[in-house]
Design a protein around this motif. Sequence first.
Motif, PDB file in Angstrom:
ATOM      1  N   LEU A   1     -29.997 -70.779   6.947  1.00 51.65           N
ATOM      2  CA  LEU A   1     -30.070 -69.549   6.749  1.00 51.65           C
ATOM      3  C   LEU A   1     -28.947 -69.139   5.354  1.00 51.65           C
ATOM      4  CD1 LEU A   1     -31.497 -66.509   7.367  1.00 51.65           C
ATOM      5  CD2 LEU A   1     -29.662 -66.126   9.054  1.00 51.65           C
ATOM      6  N   THR A   2     -29.521 -68.378   4.217  1.00 50.05           N
ATOM      7  CA  THR A   2     -28.606 -68.001   3.309  1.00 50.05           C
ATOM      8  C   THR A   2     -28.561 -66.454   3.231  1.00 50.05           C
ATOM      9  OG1 THR A   2     -28.803 -69.970   2.115  1.00 50.05           O
ATOM     10  CG2 THR A   2     -27.925 -68.274   0.706  1.00 50.05           C
ATOM     11  N   VAL A   3     -27.554 -65.974   3.041  1.00 51.37           N
ATOM     12  CA  VAL A   3     -27.263 -64.304   3.273  1.00 51.37           C
ATOM     13  C   VAL A   3     -26.625 -63.998   2.012  1.00 51.37           C
ATOM     14  CG1 VAL A   3     -26.229 -62.375   4.225  1.00 51.37           C
ATOM     15  CG2 VAL A   3     -27.320 -64.057   5.630  1.00 51.37           C
ATOM     16  N   ALA A   4     -27.134 -62.997   1.282  1.00 45.38           N
ATOM     17  CA  ALA A   4     -26.344 -62.404  -0.071  1.00 45.38           C
ATOM     18  C   ALA A   4     -25.881 -61.290   0.213  1.00 45.38           C
ATOM     19  CB  ALA A   4     -27.312 -62.434  -1.337  1.00 45.38           C
ATOM     20  N   ILE A   5     -24.676 -61.013   0.142  1.00 46.36           N
ATOM     21  CA  ILE A   5     -24.247 -59.460   0.294  1.00 46.36           C
ATOM     22  C   ILE A   5     -23.843 -58.855  -1.041  1.00 46.36           C
ATOM     23  CG2 ILE A   5     -22.223 -58.214   1.108  1.00 46.36           C
ATOM     24  CD1 ILE A   5     -21.776 -60.458   3.330  1.00 46.36           C
ATOM     25  N   ALA A   6     -24.533 -57.827  -1.294  1.00 47.86           N
ATOM     26  CA  ALA A   6     -24.395 -57.071  -2.487  1.00 47.86           C
ATOM     27  C   ALA A   6     -23.698 -55.628  -2.205  1.00 47.86           C
ATOM     28  CB  ALA A   6     -25.825 -56.584  -3.178  1.00 47.86           C
ATOM     29  N   SER A   7     -22.377 -55.376  -2.893  1.00 50.75           N
ATOM     30  CA  SER A   7     -21.713 -54.160  -2.630  1.00 50.75           C
ATOM     31  C   SER A   7     -20.868 -54.034  -3.872  1.00 50.75           C
ATOM     32  CB  SER A   7     -20.848 -54.452  -1.393  1.00 50.75           C
ATOM     33  OG  SER A   7     -19.984 -53.310  -1.301  1.00 50.75           O
ATOM     34  N   ARG A   8     -20.725 -52.931  -4.437  1.00 46.28           N
ATOM     35  CA  ARG A   8     -20.044 -52.511  -5.495  1.00 46.28           C
ATOM     36  C   ARG A   8     -18.428 -52.666  -4.961  1.00 46.28           C
ATOM     37  NH1 ARG A   8     -23.989 -48.857  -5.645  1.00 46.28           N
ATOM     38  NH2 ARG A   8     -25.330 -48.989  -7.582  1.00 46.28           N
ATOM     39  N   ASP A   9     -18.213 -52.540  -3.719  1.00 45.44           N
ATOM     40  CA  ASP A   9     -16.641 -52.823  -3.203  1.00 45.44           C
ATOM     41  C   ASP A   9     -16.302 -54.086  -2.786  1.00 45.44           C
ATOM     42  OD1 ASP A   9     -14.323 -52.565  -1.840  1.00 45.44           O
ATOM     43  OD2 ASP A   9     -14.887 -50.821  -0.578  1.00 45.44           O
ATOM     44  N   ARG A  10     -15.520 -54.747  -3.707  1.00 36.09           N
ATOM     45  CA  ARG A  10     -15.285 -56.174  -3.442  1.00 36.09           C
ATOM     46  C   ARG A  10     -14.501 -56.332  -1.889  1.00 36.09           C
ATOM     47  NH1 ARG A  10     -16.894 -61.149  -4.140  1.00 36.09           N
ATOM     48  NH2 ARG A  10     -14.964 -62.616  -4.273  1.00 36.09           N
ATOM     49  N   VAL A  11     -13.823 -55.707  -1.711  1.00 35.46           N
ATOM     50  CA  VAL A  11     -13.168 -55.492  -0.361  1.00 35.46           C
ATOM     51  C   VAL A  11     -14.041 -55.576   0.761  1.00 35.46           C
ATOM     52  CG1 VAL A  11     -11.314 -54.546   1.081  1.00 35.46           C
ATOM     53  CG2 VAL A  11     -10.917 -54.743  -1.451  1.00 35.46           C
ATOM     54  N   TYR A  12     -14.911 -54.474   0.566  1.00 37.97           N
ATOM     55  CA  TYR A  12     -15.847 -54.315   1.830  1.00 37.97           C
ATOM     56  C   TYR A  12     -16.880 -55.558   1.780  1.00 37.97           C
ATOM     57  CZ  TYR A  12     -19.162 -52.459   5.033  1.00 37.97           C
ATOM     58  OH  TYR A  12     -19.933 -52.512   6.251  1.00 37.97           O
ATOM     59  N   ARG A  13     -17.147 -56.203   0.743  1.00 42.50           N
ATOM     60  CA  ARG A  13     -17.970 -57.192   0.857  1.00 42.50           C
ATOM     61  C   ARG A  13     -17.483 -58.463   1.292  1.00 42.50           C
ATOM     62  NH1 ARG A  13     -19.787 -57.713  -4.745  1.00 42.50           N
ATOM     63  NH2 ARG A  13     -18.061 -58.867  -5.662  1.00 42.50           N
ATOM     64  N   ASP A  14     -16.162 -58.741   0.833  1.00 42.61           N
ATOM     65  CA  ASP A  14     -15.237 -59.824   1.753  1.00 42.61           C
ATOM     66  C   ASP A  14     -15.221 -59.421   3.220  1.00 42.61           C
ATOM     67  OD1 ASP A  14     -15.008 -61.104  -0.686  1.00 42.61           O
ATOM     68  OD2 ASP A  14     -12.829 -60.181  -0.870  1.00 42.61           O
ATOM     69  N   SER A  15     -15.289 -58.223   3.542  1.00 44.31           N
ATOM     70  CA  SER A  15     -15.146 -57.872   5.009  1.00 44.31           C
ATOM     71  C   SER A  15     -16.327 -58.217   6.000  1.00 44.31           C
ATOM     72  CB  SER A  15     -14.409 -56.594   5.291  1.00 44.31           C
ATOM     73  OG  SER A  15     -15.557 -55.710   5.124  1.00 44.31           O
ATOM     74  N   LEU A  16     -17.427 -58.118   5.060  1.00 44.78           N
ATOM     75  CA  LEU A  16     -18.714 -58.346   5.545  1.00 44.78           C
ATOM     76  C   LEU A  16     -18.991 -60.177   5.681  1.00 44.78           C
ATOM     77  CD1 LEU A  16     -21.310 -55.778   4.207  1.00 44.78           C
ATOM     78  CD2 LEU A  16     -20.354 -56.035   6.489  1.00 44.78           C
ATOM     79  N   SER A  17     -18.544 -60.536   4.540  1.00 43.65           N
ATOM     80  CA  SER A  17     -18.942 -62.067   4.605  1.00 43.65           C
ATOM     81  C   SER A  17     -17.962 -62.995   5.448  1.00 43.65           C
ATOM     82  CB  SER A  17     -19.044 -62.525   3.090  1.00 43.65           C
ATOM     83  OG  SER A  17     -17.450 -62.486   2.571  1.00 43.65           O
TER      84      SER A  17
END
Length: 166
Positions: free
Chosen positions: A12-28
Amino acid sequence: MGADAPSPLPTLTVAIASRDRVYRDSLSLPLRRFGLRVRDLELTSNGRPAELDDVDVLVIDSDALSPADLEHINRLHVRWPLVEVVAVTGGQPVEEAVEALRAGVFTVLQHPVADELLLATIIQAGTRHHRARTRIEELNRARYNGERGVDRQPGPAVDSSPEEVS
């Protein structure tokens, strides 16, 4: 998932798209800890995800899904019809969440989302993605084999002309 169903996690490959780099990291980070392949997806200048060729599930972080976002999700599904989209928003009225589902979003989660809920949702979306991809591959193989005359079952010829039907 049932005990006999294979887990989509290894592939499974998941891509996370967010304008907020910090939040993107907190999800990934938690998703990576769970063993998922996570791709941080940089947004294009218009705020839209770039390429999704190798992606099974796209997680979109947005304060609210605007009509323009929903139109973009529709366009994503035209180009990448099997990519499942999970939206994480700051809170949507029910009507807007329904519109997101109509646009092809797998589900809408509200901030803050627990890591376990996000993981379970991604696994469900990934399972649906893999089932659809597997079914398409099966149909393509059957079509290819059928065109070549392979795997055809011999049987009586069927003639449905009106004279023989009583």
